[in-house]
Design a protein around this motif. Structure first.
Motif, PDB file in Angstrom:
ATOM      1  N   VAL A  17      50.789   9.976 -54.544  1.00 46.40           N
ATOM      2  CA  VAL A  17      50.028   9.804 -55.794  1.00 46.40           C
ATOM      3  C   VAL A  17      50.974   9.428 -56.926  1.00 46.40           C
ATOM      4  O   VAL A  17      50.724   8.479 -57.679  1.00 46.40           O
ATOM      5  N   GLU A  18      52.080  10.137 -57.036  1.00 49.55           N
ATOM      6  CA  GLU A  18      53.041   9.875 -58.102  1.00 49.55           C
ATOM      7  C   GLU A  18      53.682   8.492 -57.944  1.00 49.55           C
ATOM      8  O   GLU A  18      53.899   7.778 -58.924  1.00 49.55           O
ATOM      9  N   GLN A  19      53.985   8.115 -56.710  1.00 46.28           N
ATOM     10  CA  GLN A  19      54.561   6.794 -56.450  1.00 46.28           C
ATOM     11  C   GLN A  19      53.600   5.689 -56.887  1.00 46.28           C
ATOM     12  O   GLN A  19      54.011   4.719 -57.534  1.00 46.28           O
ATOM     13  N   LEU A  20      52.332   5.839 -56.572  1.00 44.05           N
ATOM     14  CA  LEU A  20      51.344   4.834 -56.964  1.00 44.05           C
ATOM     15  C   LEU A  20      51.127   4.820 -58.472  1.00 44.05           C
ATOM     16  O   LEU A  20      50.941   3.750 -59.063  1.00 44.05           O
ATOM     17  N   GLN A  21      51.179   5.993 -59.108  1.00 46.86           N
ATOM     18  CA  GLN A  21      51.063   6.048 -60.568  1.00 46.86           C
ATOM     19  C   GLN A  21      52.223   5.301 -61.220  1.00 46.86           C
ATOM     20  O   GLN A  21      52.034   4.568 -62.195  1.00 46.86           O
ATOM     21  N   PHE A  22      53.431   5.482 -60.689  1.00 48.49           N
ATOM     22  CA  PHE A  22      54.607   4.798 -61.214  1.00 48.49           C
ATOM     23  C   PHE A  22      54.448   3.284 -61.071  1.00 48.49           C
ATOM     24  O   PHE A  22      54.694   2.530 -62.019  1.00 48.49           O
ATOM     25  N   LYS A  23      54.010   2.831 -59.907  1.00 51.02           N
ATOM     26  CA  LYS A  23      53.825   1.398 -59.672  1.00 51.02           C
ATOM     27  C   LYS A  23      52.737   0.816 -60.571  1.00 51.02           C
ATOM     28  O   LYS A  23      52.864  -0.292 -61.089  1.00 51.02           O
ATOM     29  N   GLU A  24      51.662   1.570 -60.765  1.00 44.56           N
ATOM     30  CA  GLU A  24      50.570   1.103 -61.617  1.00 44.56           C
ATOM     31  C   GLU A  24      51.036   0.957 -63.062  1.00 44.56           C
ATOM     32  O   GLU A  24      50.742  -0.037 -63.727  1.00 44.56           O
ATOM     33  N   GLN A  25      51.777   1.956 -63.544  1.00 43.06           N
ATOM     34  CA  GLN A  25      52.293   1.903 -64.915  1.00 43.06           C
ATOM     35  C   GLN A  25      53.246   0.718 -65.082  1.00 43.06           C
ATOM     36  O   GLN A  25      53.177  -0.004 -66.081  1.00 43.06           O
ATOM     37  N   ALA A  26      54.116   0.499 -64.113  1.00 38.74           N
ATOM     38  CA  ALA A  26      55.055  -0.626 -64.182  1.00 38.74           C
ATOM     39  C   ALA A  26      54.308  -1.957 -64.198  1.00 38.74           C
ATOM     40  O   ALA A  26      54.669  -2.869 -64.960  1.00 38.74           O
ATOM     41  N   ALA A  27      53.266  -2.083 -63.402  1.00 40.62           N
ATOM     42  CA  ALA A  27      52.477  -3.320 -63.373  1.00 40.62           C
ATOM     43  C   ALA A  27      51.769  -3.547 -64.702  1.00 40.62           C
ATOM     44  O   ALA A  27      51.705  -4.682 -65.191  1.00 40.62           O
ATOM     45  N   GLU A  28      51.248  -2.489 -65.297  1.00 45.51           N
ATOM     46  CA  GLU A  28      50.576  -2.608 -66.595  1.00 45.51           C
ATOM     47  C   GLU A  28      51.565  -3.014 -67.683  1.00 45.51           C
ATOM     48  O   GLU A  28      51.267  -3.877 -68.512  1.00 45.51           O
ATOM     49  N   GLU A  29      52.743  -2.409 -67.672  1.00 42.25           N
ATOM     50  CA  GLU A  29      53.760  -2.756 -68.664  1.00 42.25           C
ATOM     51  C   GLU A  29      54.209  -4.205 -68.501  1.00 42.25           C
ATOM     52  O   GLU A  29      54.410  -4.913 -69.485  1.00 42.25           O
ATOM     53  N   TRP A  30      54.368  -4.653 -67.256  1.00 44.40           N
ATOM     54  CA  TRP A  30      54.766  -6.038 -67.007  1.00 44.40           C
ATOM     55  C   TRP A  30      53.681  -6.994 -67.510  1.00 44.40           C
ATOM     56  O   TRP A  30      53.989  -8.005 -68.143  1.00 44.40           O
ATOM     57  N   ALA A  31      52.423  -6.683 -67.247  1.00 42.54           N
ATOM     58  CA  ALA A  31      51.320  -7.546 -67.694  1.00 42.54           C
ATOM     59  C   ALA A  31      51.262  -7.618 -69.215  1.00 42.54           C
ATOM     60  O   ALA A  31      51.021  -8.696 -69.777  1.00 42.54           O
ATOM     61  N   GLU A  32      51.476  -6.489 -69.880  1.00 38.22           N
ATOM     62  CA  GLU A  32      51.484  -6.486 -71.341  1.00 38.22           C
ATOM     63  C   GLU A  32      52.639  -7.319 -71.887  1.00 38.22           C
ATOM     64  O   GLU A  32      52.466  -8.100 -72.831  1.00 38.22           O
ATOM     65  N   ALA A  33      53.813  -7.191 -71.297  1.00 35.44           N
ATOM     66  CA  ALA A  33      54.972  -7.982 -71.728  1.00 35.44           C
ATOM     67  C   ALA A  33      54.730  -9.464 -71.471  1.00 35.44           C
ATOM     68  O   ALA A  33      55.076 -10.317 -72.300  1.00 35.44           O
ATOM     69  N   GLU A  34      54.122  -9.772 -70.351  1.00 32.76           N
ATOM     70  CA  GLU A  34      53.814 -11.173 -70.025  1.00 32.76           C
ATOM     71  C   GLU A  34      52.823 -11.753 -71.032  1.00 32.76           C
ATOM     72  O   GLU A  34      52.955 -12.906 -71.458  1.00 32.76           O
ATOM     73  N   ALA A  35      51.847 -10.972 -71.433  1.00 39.77           N
ATOM     74  CA  ALA A  35      50.874 -11.431 -72.431  1.00 39.77           C
ATOM     75  C   ALA A  35      51.562 -11.700 -73.766  1.00 39.77           C
ATOM     76  O   ALA A  35      51.257 -12.694 -74.443  1.00 39.77           O
ATOM     77  N   ARG A  36      52.499 -10.821 -74.144  1.00 40.26           N
ATOM     78  CA  ARG A  36      53.245 -11.045 -75.388  1.00 40.26           C
ATOM     79  C   ARG A  36      54.093 -12.311 -75.296  1.00 40.26           C
ATOM     80  O   ARG A  36      54.148 -13.094 -76.247  1.00 40.26           O
ATOM     81  N   ARG A  37      54.741 -12.535 -74.145  1.00 46.47           N
ATOM     82  CA  ARG A  37      55.549 -13.753 -73.956  1.00 46.47           C
ATOM     83  C   ARG A  37      54.677 -14.998 -74.032  1.00 46.47           C
ATOM     84  O   ARG A  37      55.044 -15.990 -74.651  1.00 46.47           O
ATOM     85  N   GLU A  38      53.518 -14.936 -73.422  1.00 46.42           N
ATOM     86  CA  GLU A  38      52.607 -16.089 -73.438  1.00 46.42           C
ATOM     87  C   GLU A  38      52.106 -16.371 -74.858  1.00 46.42           C
ATOM     88  O   GLU A  38      52.002 -17.529 -75.268  1.00 46.42           O
ATOM     89  N   LYS A  39      51.824 -15.325 -75.597  1.00 42.16           N
ATOM     90  CA  LYS A  39      51.375 -15.495 -76.981  1.00 42.16           C
ATOM     91  C   LYS A  39      52.466 -16.160 -77.819  1.00 42.16           C
ATOM     92  O   LYS A  39      52.191 -17.090 -78.583  1.00 42.16           O
ATOM     93  N   ARG A  40      53.715 -15.693 -77.642  1.00 41.74           N
ATOM     94  CA  ARG A  40      54.825 -16.318 -78.371  1.00 41.74           C
ATOM     95  C   ARG A  40      55.010 -17.771 -77.956  1.00 41.74           C
ATOM     96  O   ARG A  40      55.251 -18.644 -78.783  1.00 41.74           O
ATOM     97  N   ARG A  41      54.870 -18.042 -76.667  1.00 47.82           N
ATOM     98  CA  ARG A  41      55.026 -19.413 -76.172  1.00 47.82           C
ATOM     99  C   ARG A  41      53.987 -20.340 -76.788  1.00 47.82           C
ATOM    100  O   ARG A  41      54.291 -21.449 -77.220  1.00 47.82           O
ATOM    101  N   ARG A  42      52.749 -19.880 -76.888  1.00 47.51           N
ATOM    102  CA  ARG A  42      51.689 -20.698 -77.475  1.00 47.51           C
ATOM    103  C   ARG A  42      51.935 -20.950 -78.961  1.00 47.51           C
ATOM    104  O   ARG A  42      51.582 -22.008 -79.484  1.00 47.51           O
ATOM    105  N   MET A  43      52.517 -19.991 -79.626  1.00 45.10           N
ATOM    106  CA  MET A  43      52.788 -20.150 -81.058  1.00 45.10           C
ATOM    107  C   MET A  43      53.898 -21.178 -81.300  1.00 45.10           C
ATOM    108  O   MET A  43      53.929 -21.818 -82.343  1.00 45.10           O
ATOM    109  N   LEU A  44      54.782 -21.336 -80.343  1.00 41.40           N
ATOM    110  CA  LEU A  44      55.889 -22.282 -80.480  1.00 41.40           C
ATOM    111  C   LEU A  44      55.435 -23.722 -80.240  1.00 41.40           C
ATOM    112  O   LEU A  44      56.100 -24.649 -80.699  1.00 41.40           O
ATOM    113  N   HIS A  45      54.386 -23.914 -79.513  1.00 36.34           N
ATOM    114  CA  HIS A  45      53.950 -25.272 -79.150  1.00 36.34           C
ATOM    115  C   HIS A  45      52.721 -25.684 -79.897  1.00 36.34           C
ATOM    116  O   HIS A  45      51.850 -25.161 -80.236  1.00 36.34           O
TER     117      HIS A  45
END
Length: 96
Positions: A68-96
């Motif tokens: 359970v704890e291992q899956l919680q860790f993986k889920e949190q990491a995936a959510e954090e990565w998705a949020e960071a990716e969304a921020r990167r994409e937003k910055r990329r769109r603002m540059l172009h």
């Protein structure tokens, strides 16, 4: 229509699903507690149909310590990565 009660957006992080479908004992039998209530063919989660998520998670913890704890860790990491990716994409769109 009933609102989903399962706390997971992605099934790969649900300990009930993983225990029921991804774990075998030493003899190769699939008997771990999980989300199988005999109605999985309805394309809805058993927790959404009234199965106690907390009770089943405690059964999984007893059989598979740390899962359970291992899956919680993986889920949190995936959510954090998705949020960071969304921020990167937003910055990329603002540059172009």
């Amino acid at each position: 229509m009933m609102a989903p009660k399962c706390p997971h957006k992605d099934i790969q992080f649900c300990p009930l699903y993983v225990a029921a479908h991804g774990l075998q004992d030493a003899a190769g039998k699939w008997h771990f507690p999980g989300c199988d209530d005999g109605q999985l063919g309805t394309d809805r989660c058993a927790v959404d149909r009234g199965m106690s998520y907390e009770r089943q998670v405690e059964k999984v913890r007893a059989v598979c310590p740390g899962l359970v704890e291992q899956l919680q860790f993986k889920e949190q990491a995936a959510e954090e990565w998705a949020e960071a990716e969304a921020r990167r994409e937003k910055r990329r769109r603002m540059l172009h």
